[in-house]
Design a protein around this motif. Structure first.
Motif, mmCIF file in Angstrom:
data_model
loop_
_atom_site.group_PDB
_atom_site.id
_atom_site.type_symbol
_atom_site.label_atom_id
_atom_site.label_comp_id
_atom_site.label_asym_id
_atom_site.label_seq_id
_atom_site.Cartn_x
_atom_site.Cartn_y
_atom_site.Cartn_z
ATOM 1 N N PRO A 117 39.361 29.980 37.653
ATOM 2 C CA PRO A 117 38.924 31.184 39.072
ATOM 3 C C PRO A 117 37.970 30.422 40.015
ATOM 4 O O PRO A 117 38.368 30.295 41.332
ATOM 5 N N THR A 144 43.516 33.455 35.524
ATOM 6 C CA THR A 144 43.516 34.587 35.959
ATOM 7 C C THR A 144 41.784 35.782 35.764
ATOM 8 O O THR A 144 41.747 36.976 36.006
ATOM 9 N N LYS A 188 37.615 35.794 34.393
ATOM 10 C CA LYS A 188 36.204 34.920 33.529
ATOM 11 C C LYS A 188 36.397 34.488 32.536
ATOM 12 O O LYS A 188 36.773 35.046 31.367
ATOM 13 N N ILE A 193 41.739 38.569 38.381
ATOM 14 C CA ILE A 193 41.176 37.562 39.759
ATOM 15 C C ILE A 193 42.134 37.847 40.306
ATOM 16 O O ILE A 193 43.003 36.532 40.318
ATOM 17 N N SER A 203 43.389 34.667 42.512
ATOM 18 C CA SER A 203 43.929 32.761 41.240
ATOM 19 C C SER A 203 45.136 32.479 41.248
ATOM 20 O O SER A 203 46.287 31.750 41.674
#
Length: 227
Positions: free
Chosen positions: A124, A147, A149, A158, A161
């Motif tokens: 990301p 998408t 960590k 996230i 992303s």
């Protein structure tokens, strides 16, 4: 879009258990391998995973042979590929993703030959325009956009992303794009609402922890997502 279940486990027994549960609906699996160095988590080793898959098929020989995509969250990707090459005729591995943060050279994607294809995994916090300085994306067969960590299932999605899908498509990347991490019933509409969509979704705990996988799949089919 298609979905493939993602499996992140610590023991061969857990791997067998998840495949047994998912095999009523799937014959392809995305298996995460983490070394505790590249990411702060450790899974079963690649050798353990491959041995287990071979044994699973021997025991469940009436079921389709599992087809595997591998996600190598490991620092020593060369060692992992050497291990995998020793199993070339014993197991069906189609795609293997190596992280750009382990610095695989562009030449690896150009010169690699074998029964499986290599793909590039992007974290990301990495920028597409920066990666362009190192990689000719058009020469890379598959790109996996993280998408979350990487390292753990159940990490928060996230949304930023998703813009990488648009960036790669507007750069005329025409090969398959994959999303991996944090995808569930709340996130699926976010993905579907974007103009540019991935080809494949790797989905972990939303499937593996579902009390009714058939119902979960039915709900995704209603959204136009296949498996």
């Amino acid at each position: 879009m298609k979905i493939v279940p993602a499996i992140l486990v610590k023991t061969p027994e857990e791997l067998s258990s998840q495949i047994k549960k998912l095999s009523l609906h799937f014959s392809r699996y995305h298996i995460d391998i983490a070394d505790g160095n590249f990411v702060p988590n450790t899974t079963l080793t690649l050798k353990e995973a491959l041995d287990n898959l071979i044994n699973y098929h021997v025991i469940h020989h009436d079921s389709p042979r599992p087809v595997v995509d591998l996600h190598l969250m490991v620092t020593d990707y060369e060692g992992a590929l050497n291990t995998l090459n020793r199993y070339a005729n014993q197991i069906v591995v189609e795609r293997v993703f190596i992280h750009s943060k382990t610095n695989p050279p562009q030449s690896l994607f150009k010169t690699h030959t074998g029964v499986y294809k290599l793909g590039l995994a992007i974290n990301p916090d990495e920028k597409i325009n920066k990666l362009q300085d190192t990689y000719d994306f058009s020469k890379i067969k598959y790109i996996q956009i993280m998408t979350v960590k990487p390292g753990f299932q159940g990490s928060p999605f996230i949304e930023e992303s998703l813009h990488k899908v648009e960036q790669l498509r507007t750069l005329n990347y025409g090969n398959k794009l994959f999303l991996d991490g944090g995808i569930n019933e709340r996130i699926l509409p976010l993905i579907l609402n974007h103009q540019y969509k991935p080809d494949v979704l790797y989905i972990g705990s939303y499937l593996s922890q579902s009390p009714n996988i058939a119902l979960t799949l039915s709900q995704m089919h209603e959204l136009g997502i296949d498996h």
